[in-house]
Scaffold this motif. Structure first.
Motif, PDB file in Angstrom:
ATOM      1  N   LEU A  75       0.585  -1.390   0.116  1.00  8.55           N
ATOM      2  CA  LEU A  75       0.258  -0.166  -0.212  1.00  8.55           C
ATOM      3  C   LEU A  75       0.712   1.691   0.341  1.00  8.55           C
ATOM      4  O   LEU A  75       0.509   2.305  -0.722  1.00  8.55           O
ATOM      5  N   PHE A  76       1.889   0.967   0.515  1.00  4.73           N
ATOM      6  CA  PHE A  76       2.878   2.557   1.000  1.00  4.73           C
ATOM      7  C   PHE A  76       3.197   2.452  -0.575  1.00  4.73           C
ATOM      8  O   PHE A  76       4.227   2.095  -1.233  1.00  4.73           O
ATOM      9  N   PRO A  77       3.430   4.074  -0.933  1.00  7.50           N
ATOM     10  CA  PRO A  77       4.089   4.055  -2.480  1.00  7.50           C
ATOM     11  C   PRO A  77       5.131   4.502  -2.057  1.00  7.50           C
ATOM     12  O   PRO A  77       5.709   4.496  -0.709  1.00  7.50           O
ATOM     13  N   LYS A  78       6.222   4.525  -3.026  1.00  9.13           N
ATOM     14  CA  LYS A  78       7.176   4.375  -2.879  1.00  9.13           C
ATOM     15  C   LYS A  78       7.656   5.820  -3.118  1.00  9.13           C
ATOM     16  O   LYS A  78       7.357   6.399  -4.053  1.00  9.13           O
ATOM     17  N   LEU A  79       9.296   6.145  -2.572  1.00  6.58           N
ATOM     18  CA  LEU A  79       9.397   7.541  -2.617  1.00  6.58           C
ATOM     19  C   LEU A  79      10.311   7.906  -3.958  1.00  6.58           C
ATOM     20  O   LEU A  79      11.503   7.194  -3.435  1.00  6.58           O
ATOM     21  N   GLU A  80      10.582   8.835  -5.449  1.00  5.28           N
ATOM     22  CA  GLU A  80      11.334   9.107  -5.272  1.00  5.28           C
ATOM     23  C   GLU A  80      12.452   9.454  -5.089  1.00  5.28           C
ATOM     24  O   GLU A  80      12.770  10.242  -3.936  1.00  5.28           O
ATOM     25  N   GLY A  81      13.765   8.678  -5.301  1.00 10.31           N
ATOM     26  CA  GLY A  81      15.045   9.329  -4.372  1.00 10.31           C
ATOM     27  C   GLY A  81      15.172   8.183  -3.153  1.00 10.31           C
ATOM     28  O   GLY A  81      16.462   8.425  -2.308  1.00 10.31           O
ATOM     29  N   ALA A  82      14.023   7.662  -2.343  1.00  6.54           N
ATOM     30  CA  ALA A  82      14.196   7.567  -1.297  1.00  6.54           C
ATOM     31  C   ALA A  82      15.446   5.875  -0.713  1.00  6.54           C
ATOM     32  O   ALA A  82      15.896   4.903  -1.996  1.00  6.54           O
ATOM     33  N   LYS A  83      16.424   6.711   0.093  1.00  4.17           N
ATOM     34  CA  LYS A  83      17.054   5.355   0.094  1.00  4.17           C
ATOM     35  C   LYS A  83      16.689   4.315   0.942  1.00  4.17           C
ATOM     36  O   LYS A  83      16.961   3.145   1.021  1.00  4.17           O
ATOM     37  N   MET A  84      15.587   4.435   1.979  1.00  2.13           N
ATOM     38  CA  MET A  84      15.456   3.441   2.326  1.00  2.13           C
ATOM     39  C   MET A  84      14.017   4.002   3.498  1.00  2.13           C
ATOM     40  O   MET A  84      14.218   4.763   3.826  1.00  2.13           O
ATOM     41  N   GLY A  85      13.507   3.205   4.119  1.00  2.00           N
ATOM     42  CA  GLY A  85      12.470   3.245   5.329  1.00  2.00           C
ATOM     43  C   GLY A  85      12.649   2.081   6.227  1.00  2.00           C
ATOM     44  O   GLY A  85      13.306   1.437   6.268  1.00  2.00           O
ATOM     45  N   VAL A  86      12.395   3.335   7.210  1.00  2.00           N
ATOM     46  CA  VAL A  86      12.491   2.950   8.840  1.00  2.00           C
ATOM     47  C   VAL A  86      10.845   2.559   9.598  1.00  2.00           C
ATOM     48  O   VAL A  86       9.928   3.807   9.636  1.00  2.00           O
ATOM     49  N   ASN A  87      10.914   1.946  10.121  1.00  2.00           N
ATOM     50  CA  ASN A  87       9.220   1.224  11.313  1.00  2.00           C
ATOM     51  C   ASN A  87       9.886   2.504  12.197  1.00  2.00           C
ATOM     52  O   ASN A  87      11.677   2.547  12.853  1.00  2.00           O
ATOM     53  N   TYR A  88       9.223   3.225  13.280  1.00  2.00           N
ATOM     54  CA  TYR A  88       9.945   3.979  13.857  1.00  2.00           C
ATOM     55  C   TYR A  88       9.063   4.263  14.958  1.00  2.00           C
ATOM     56  O   TYR A  88       9.105   4.938  16.419  1.00  2.00           O
ATOM     57  N   GLY A  89       8.133   3.806  14.624  1.00  3.68           N
ATOM     58  CA  GLY A  89       7.113   2.780  16.247  1.00  3.68           C
ATOM     59  C   GLY A  89       5.452   3.122  16.195  1.00  3.68           C
ATOM     60  O   GLY A  89       5.527   3.735  14.454  1.00  3.68           O
ATOM     61  N   MET A  90       4.178   3.123  16.799  1.00  5.56           N
ATOM     62  CA  MET A  90       3.550   3.489  17.202  1.00  5.56           C
ATOM     63  C   MET A  90       2.641   4.647  18.381  1.00  5.56           C
ATOM     64  O   MET A  90       4.374   4.827  19.160  1.00  5.56           O
ATOM     65  N   ASN A  91       2.710   5.804  17.629  1.00  2.00           N
ATOM     66  CA  ASN A  91       1.397   5.880  18.375  1.00  2.00           C
ATOM     67  C   ASN A  91       0.683   5.864  19.377  1.00  2.00           C
ATOM     68  O   ASN A  91       0.265   6.279  20.775  1.00  2.00           O
ATOM     69  N   LYS A  92      -0.151   4.703  18.844  1.00  2.00           N
ATOM     70  CA  LYS A  92      -1.423   4.089  19.401  1.00  2.00           C
ATOM     71  C   LYS A  92      -2.182   3.390  18.774  1.00  2.00           C
ATOM     72  O   LYS A  92      -1.162   2.604  17.467  1.00  2.00           O
ATOM     73  N   LEU A  93      -2.267   2.633  19.298  1.00  2.00           N
ATOM     74  CA  LEU A  93      -2.195   0.909  19.577  1.00  2.00           C
ATOM     75  C   LEU A  93      -3.639  -0.031  20.075  1.00  2.00           C
ATOM     76  O   LEU A  93      -3.238   0.180  21.691  1.00  2.00           O
ATOM     77  N   ARG A  94      -4.616  -0.531  19.462  1.00  2.00           N
ATOM     78  CA  ARG A  94      -5.245  -0.866  20.650  1.00  2.00           C
ATOM     79  C   ARG A  94      -5.631  -2.552  19.573  1.00  2.00           C
ATOM     80  O   ARG A  94      -6.028  -2.197  18.445  1.00  2.00           O
ATOM     81  N   PHE A  95      -5.568  -3.553  20.529  1.00  2.00           N
ATOM     82  CA  PHE A  95      -6.469  -4.920  19.950  1.00  2.00           C
ATOM     83  C   PHE A  95      -7.801  -4.736  20.368  1.00  2.00           C
ATOM     84  O   PHE A  95      -8.125  -4.763  21.478  1.00  2.00           O
ATOM     85  N   LEU A  96      -8.810  -4.752  18.886  1.00  2.00           N
ATOM     86  CA  LEU A  96     -10.284  -4.362  18.919  1.00  2.00           C
ATOM     87  C   LEU A  96     -10.975  -5.671  19.536  1.00  2.00           C
ATOM     88  O   LEU A  96     -11.946  -6.179  20.086  1.00  2.00           O
ATOM     89  N   ALA A  97     -10.705  -6.599  18.894  1.00  2.00           N
ATOM     90  CA  ALA A  97     -10.683  -7.713  18.528  1.00  2.00           C
ATOM     91  C   ALA A  97     -10.443  -9.422  18.047  1.00  2.00           C
ATOM     92  O   ALA A  97      -9.224  -8.944  17.662  1.00  2.00           O
ATOM     93  N   PRO A  98     -10.639 -10.394  18.718  1.00  2.00           N
ATOM     94  CA  PRO A  98      -9.330 -11.238  18.102  1.00  2.00           C
ATOM     95  C   PRO A  98      -9.811 -12.072  16.887  1.00  2.00           C
ATOM     96  O   PRO A  98     -10.715 -12.060  16.500  1.00  2.00           O
ATOM     97  N   VAL A  99      -8.229 -12.381  16.890  1.00  2.00           N
ATOM     98  CA  VAL A  99      -8.215 -13.045  15.061  1.00  2.00           C
ATOM     99  C   VAL A  99      -8.785 -14.146  15.209  1.00  2.00           C
ATOM    100  O   VAL A  99      -7.671 -15.078  16.072  1.00  2.00           O
ATOM    101  N   ARG A 100      -9.325 -15.378  14.397  1.00  2.00           N
ATOM    102  CA  ARG A 100      -9.703 -16.697  15.915  1.00  2.00           C
ATOM    103  C   ARG A 100      -9.154 -17.170  14.666  1.00  2.00           C
ATOM    104  O   ARG A 100      -8.726 -16.752  13.215  1.00  2.00           O
ATOM    105  N   SER A 101      -8.457 -18.319  15.151  1.00  2.00           N
ATOM    106  CA  SER A 101      -7.654 -19.145  13.869  1.00  2.00           C
ATOM    107  C   SER A 101      -8.418 -19.382  12.630  1.00  2.00           C
ATOM    108  O   SER A 101      -9.659 -19.905  13.435  1.00  2.00           O
ATOM    109  N   GLY A 102      -7.969 -19.472  11.403  1.00  2.00           N
ATOM    110  CA  GLY A 102      -8.973 -19.558   9.928  1.00  2.00           C
ATOM    111  C   GLY A 102      -9.265 -18.437   9.878  1.00  2.00           C
ATOM    112  O   GLY A 102      -9.312 -18.937   8.477  1.00  2.00           O
ATOM    113  N   LYS A 103      -9.294 -16.839  10.111  1.00  2.00           N
ATOM    114  CA  LYS A 103      -9.428 -15.944   9.782  1.00  2.00           C
ATOM    115  C   LYS A 103      -8.805 -15.610   8.789  1.00  2.00           C
ATOM    116  O   LYS A 103      -7.669 -16.045   9.342  1.00  2.00           O
ATOM    117  N   ARG A 104      -8.888 -14.790   7.636  1.00  2.00           N
ATOM    118  CA  ARG A 104      -8.168 -13.507   6.834  1.00  2.00           C
ATOM    119  C   ARG A 104      -8.495 -12.363   8.035  1.00  2.00           C
ATOM    120  O   ARG A 104      -9.495 -11.501   8.062  1.00  2.00           O
TER     121      ARG A 104
END
Length: 150
Positions: A75-104
Motif C-alpha cells: 500500500l505505501f507508495p515508493k518515494l522518488e530518491g528514497a534510500k530506505m524506510g524504517v519503522n519508527y513505532g506506534m503513537n497509538k495501538l489497540r487490539f479491538l477483537a480477537p483473530v480466530r484461527s482460520g480467519k483472514r
C-alpha cells in the motif's frame, strides 16, 4: 507506485488503499509462538481454548501487528530518491477483537501526516485498521510512524 515527495505530501488525508487478505491459520499462529516463545494456551492449545469466550485458538495480537509490514509493502507508495524506510513505532495501538484461527485479515491504511524531521528525513504517520473477514469489529487500530530517508 513511485511518487515525488511533493506528490506524497499532497496525499495527506487520503486512504492509501486496502491490502490483500492474509490467512491466519493455526500453522501461522504456532510458527509465531515458536519465534516469540509465547505459548499461552489461547494461541496453541485448541482443546483448552475451546472452553474460553473465544471458543478456540486466537492469533497473538503481536502476530496481527507484525502483518502490517507485508500490508504496507502493498500500500505505501515508493518515494522518488528514497534510500530506505524504517519503522519508527506506534503513537497509538489497540487490539479491538480477537483473530480466530482460520480467519483472514487485511489492512486499510490512510496517510495522516508527513513532516520533515531533518533534511532528507521524512516522518510519516499512518492510520492503520486491520479488518477481519466477515466481522464488524476490526482486529486492531493503530497510528503507525515511519521514517523515509530521501
Amino acid at each position: 507506485m513511485t511518487v515525488s515527495v511533493q506528490d506524497y505530501k499532497a496525499m495527506v488525508g487520503s486512504e492509501l488503499g486496502v491490502s490483500r487478505w492474509f490467512e491466519v491459520d493455526q500453522k501461522r499462529i504456532d510458527t509465531f509462538a515458536e519465534c516469540t516463545e509465547d505459548f499461552q494456551f489461547i494461541h496453541v492449545d485448541a482443546e483448552r481454548a475451546a472452553d474460553t469466550p473465544f471458543g478456540g485458538t486466537i492469533a497473538h495480537g503481536f502476530l496481527t501487528l507484525s502483518l502490517l509490514s507485508a500490508m504496507a509493502y502493498e500500500l505505501f507508495p515508493k518515494l522518488e530518491g528514497a534510500k530506505m524506510g524504517v519503522n519508527y513505532g506506534m503513537n497509538k495501538l489497540r487490539f479491538l477483537a480477537p483473530v480466530r484461527s482460520g480467519k483472514r485479515v487485511r489492512g486499510r491504511m490512510k496517510l495522516l501526516d508527513v513532516t520533515e524531521r531533518n533534511p532528507g528525513v521524512l516522518q510519516s504517520t499512518y492510520e492503520v485498521v486491520v479488518e477481519i473477514e466477515g466481522e464488524d469489529k476490526p482486529a486492531l487500530l493503530a497510528e503507525w510512524v515511519g521514517l523515509a530517508y530521501v
